[in-house]
Design a protein around this motif. Sequence first.
Motif, PDB file in Angstrom:
ATOM      1  N   GLY A  42       0.803  -1.216   0.000  1.00  0.00           N
ATOM      2  CA  GLY A  42       0.000   0.000   0.000  1.00  0.00           C
ATOM      3  C   GLY A  42       0.833   1.262   0.000  1.00  0.00           C
ATOM      4  O   GLY A  42       0.296   2.364   0.087  1.00  0.00           O
ATOM      5  N   LYS A  43       2.162   1.134  -0.103  1.00  0.00           N
ATOM      6  CA  LYS A  43       3.031   2.299  -0.174  1.00  0.00           C
ATOM      7  C   LYS A  43       2.770   3.043  -1.476  1.00  0.00           C
ATOM      8  O   LYS A  43       2.853   2.475  -2.568  1.00  0.00           O
ATOM      9  CB  LYS A  43       4.497   1.860  -0.098  1.00  0.00           C
ATOM     10  CG  LYS A  43       5.516   2.921  -0.451  1.00  0.00           C
ATOM     11  CD  LYS A  43       5.529   4.071   0.546  1.00  0.00           C
ATOM     12  CE  LYS A  43       6.617   5.082   0.205  1.00  0.00           C
ATOM     13  NZ  LYS A  43       6.598   6.250   1.108  1.00  0.00           N
ATOM     14  N   ALA A  44       2.446   4.336  -1.367  1.00  0.00           N
ATOM     15  CA  ALA A  44       2.120   5.151  -2.538  1.00  0.00           C
ATOM     16  C   ALA A  44       3.045   6.353  -2.608  1.00  0.00           C
ATOM     17  O   ALA A  44       3.414   6.932  -1.577  1.00  0.00           O
ATOM     18  CB  ALA A  44       0.665   5.599  -2.491  1.00  0.00           C
ATOM     19  N   MET A  77       6.358  19.262   0.223  1.00  0.00           N
ATOM     20  CA  MET A  77       5.414  18.924   1.283  1.00  0.00           C
ATOM     21  C   MET A  77       4.833  17.527   1.069  1.00  0.00           C
ATOM     22  O   MET A  77       4.677  16.746   2.023  1.00  0.00           O
ATOM     23  CB  MET A  77       4.295  19.970   1.329  1.00  0.00           C
ATOM     24  CG  MET A  77       4.760  21.374   1.671  1.00  0.00           C
ATOM     25  SD  MET A  77       3.514  22.653   1.312  1.00  0.00           S
ATOM     26  CE  MET A  77       2.142  22.106   2.312  1.00  0.00           C
ATOM     27  N   ILE A  78       4.518  17.205  -0.179  1.00  0.00           N
ATOM     28  CA  ILE A  78       3.946  15.892  -0.479  1.00  0.00           C
ATOM     29  C   ILE A  78       4.939  14.777  -0.156  1.00  0.00           C
ATOM     30  O   ILE A  78       4.550  13.713   0.359  1.00  0.00           O
ATOM     31  CB  ILE A  78       3.499  15.847  -1.952  1.00  0.00           C
ATOM     32  CG1 ILE A  78       2.248  16.716  -2.137  1.00  0.00           C
ATOM     33  CG2 ILE A  78       3.227  14.424  -2.408  1.00  0.00           C
ATOM     34  CD1 ILE A  78       1.776  16.818  -3.562  1.00  0.00           C
ATOM     35  N   ALA A 127       5.437  10.302   6.106  1.00  0.00           N
ATOM     36  CA  ALA A 127       4.682  10.167   7.356  1.00  0.00           C
ATOM     37  C   ALA A 127       3.571   9.127   7.236  1.00  0.00           C
ATOM     38  O   ALA A 127       3.232   8.454   8.221  1.00  0.00           O
ATOM     39  CB  ALA A 127       4.092  11.530   7.750  1.00  0.00           C
ATOM     40  N   ASP A 128       3.003   8.971   6.041  1.00  0.00           N
ATOM     41  CA  ASP A 128       1.910   8.016   5.852  1.00  0.00           C
ATOM     42  C   ASP A 128       2.362   6.569   5.982  1.00  0.00           C
ATOM     43  O   ASP A 128       1.521   5.661   6.053  1.00  0.00           O
ATOM     44  CB  ASP A 128       1.254   8.222   4.481  1.00  0.00           C
ATOM     45  CG  ASP A 128       0.413   9.486   4.439  1.00  0.00           C
ATOM     46  OD1 ASP A 128       0.075  10.001   5.510  1.00  0.00           O
ATOM     47  OD2 ASP A 128       0.115   9.963   3.322  1.00  0.00           O
ATOM     48  N   GLU A 129       3.657   6.325   6.004  1.00  0.00           N
ATOM     49  CA  GLU A 129       4.128   4.956   6.205  1.00  0.00           C
ATOM     50  C   GLU A 129       3.782   4.444   7.597  1.00  0.00           C
ATOM     51  O   GLU A 129       3.796   3.236   7.830  1.00  0.00           O
ATOM     52  CB  GLU A 129       5.634   4.877   5.970  1.00  0.00           C
ATOM     53  CG  GLU A 129       6.049   5.091   4.528  1.00  0.00           C
ATOM     54  CD  GLU A 129       7.535   4.856   4.312  1.00  0.00           C
ATOM     55  OE1 GLU A 129       8.181   4.344   5.255  1.00  0.00           O
ATOM     56  OE2 GLU A 129       8.045   5.176   3.229  1.00  0.00           O
ATOM     57  N   THR A 150       1.868  -1.750   9.735  1.00  0.00           N
ATOM     58  CA  THR A 150       1.777  -0.458   9.068  1.00  0.00           C
ATOM     59  C   THR A 150       2.261  -0.573   7.625  1.00  0.00           C
ATOM     60  O   THR A 150       2.883  -1.565   7.221  1.00  0.00           O
ATOM     61  CB  THR A 150       2.619   0.594   9.799  1.00  0.00           C
ATOM     62  OG1 THR A 150       3.998   0.207   9.726  1.00  0.00           O
ATOM     63  CG2 THR A 150       2.208   0.705  11.256  1.00  0.00           C
ATOM     64  N   VAL A 151       1.988   0.472   6.856  1.00  0.00           N
ATOM     65  CA  VAL A 151       2.449   0.518   5.466  1.00  0.00           C
ATOM     66  C   VAL A 151       3.971   0.422   5.407  1.00  0.00           C
ATOM     67  O   VAL A 151       4.539  -0.290   4.578  1.00  0.00           O
ATOM     68  CB  VAL A 151       1.955   1.808   4.794  1.00  0.00           C
ATOM     69  CG1 VAL A 151       2.601   1.992   3.423  1.00  0.00           C
ATOM     70  CG2 VAL A 151       0.442   1.790   4.659  1.00  0.00           C
TER      71      VAL A 151
END
Length: 547
Positions: free
Chosen positions: A169-171, A282-283, A289-291, A301-302
């Motif tokens: 799910g890593k994007a 920023m992205i 951080a979303d990992e 977690t991702v």
Amino acid sequence: MTHPQPKAEVFAAIRRDSRAGLSGRQIAIKYRVSRNTVAEALRQPWPEPRKKMAPRASRLDEFKPLIDEMLRADLDAPRKQRHTAKRIFARLVDEHQAMEISYQIVRAYVAHRRGEIRVEAGRGPPEAFIPQSHLPGVEAEVDFGDVTVRIAGEQVKCFLFSFRLSYSGKAVHRVLATGGQEAFFEGHVHAFRVLGGVPTGKVRYDNLKAAVSAVLGFTRARTESARWTAFREHYGVEAFYCQPGIKGAHEKGGVEGDIGWFRRNHLVPIPEVGSLDELNEMIDRWDEADEGRRIGARARTVGEYFAIERPLLWTVSQEPFETGLLLPVRADRYSQITVRTNRYSVPARFIGRQLRVILHASHLIVYDGQQVVAEHDRLFAKGGRRLELDHYLEVLIRKPGALPGATALEQARAAGKFPPVHDTWWAAACKAHGDRDGTRALIEVLLLARHLPTEHLVTGLAAALRAGALTADAVALEARKAAEEDEQAAPEPAQHDNHEATVTFLTERRLAQLPRDTRPLPSVAAYDQLLKRARPPGERPAQGETP
């Protein structure tokens, strides 16, 4: 206030108290229930399920058979001439005077009834989805989504590129000014760099024009664009193209949902940035951080899943691939070139010349042969113009009267490249020397920006204005003074305590590996006997001696 116990617990308590010897009347008083409830609890340990209420009558009930008849007729009608919910509602009103029903009720009924009628007629099974499992490092999904951002105070529509690994799910995301092929390629290159590799299996795509030039019938076969085929082969990407339409969206539901999740969680409210580069920085931080988040009910977690997946990816080719599009252009008499309906300025000396443009997703570079002659940020809208004032200075110095109304000057002011001190100095110069000579003096000052940093030039303008020196030479002098002061104020580079040279020469390094040479230095004293003996002035050479 006491809340009533759940009925199942009440039944258990009643049966327990009855075994303890309490009468039915005592139990009913204790739990505030009827004698019938006590008797029911003693007959069975579990209460009867609550009876569902009969559905209430609806104003649509009398029209449902008519709607069903229209939907059944659609089974044999051409695909483009079937009833929509709006058309069904219009027919009910016109043909059956159904004034008391609303369009929303009809639309909701048609939405679920259309599929049921198709199944009842044997035209297909009910819509079903099969859960899928993905191996680490094998599959990925790619898609574009629309986003709105505010860049330098202007609200513009951009495109969000997403490359999502199916297992972890890593994007990886990227916001680009366009959704064209150059942006498609740049998004991939950025994703490969961040992920550290390429999936070993298939990458799922829509039938977007950046990759597919033609869909061949109702099969999976596609005619790919030549540059996309070259790009795939360069990086080793194996493409899988989904079905057209909504069915294809279900085949890559992971990235479809990821774009919506990212947009809701990171781009609400609308971000305000100075440039696309700032937004993409920023992205990158958001992606990292979303990992730490978990997708659904996953145990890890991702980032933890991605740590398993990353070593299994194929290594990316180190040889770069030119993602930009090469376009031939010609500079017109306004010193502008046209690229994708937008116009960009080039230096005036190239008017009428054939040039080349490398068009990237967010910027473009103009070449004359191998020389870079101009660079511009790409315009978002169509039919726009981006002009650099510096490109017109050689023309303006011969036509100073064209400067006050020049579009390039207006854009320079809007971009902050023509600060108020320029206007103040310009007004003073025009007052002192006249409009023509004062404007020409300002243009000479602007030409100095090609050799002096902007901050020093602004300092020089301010100093010359205070001194009343309204010539370009005075501004240049004050700007160079400011540059010298900055150089003197700059900290000196750190010195080594042993004051040894920091550069090691290759010869010294090689000689250092050899043993010390203790031999005396060579002497040329023995060669002095070969020198001619000096004769006193006036003495003639002896007979037979060469003079």
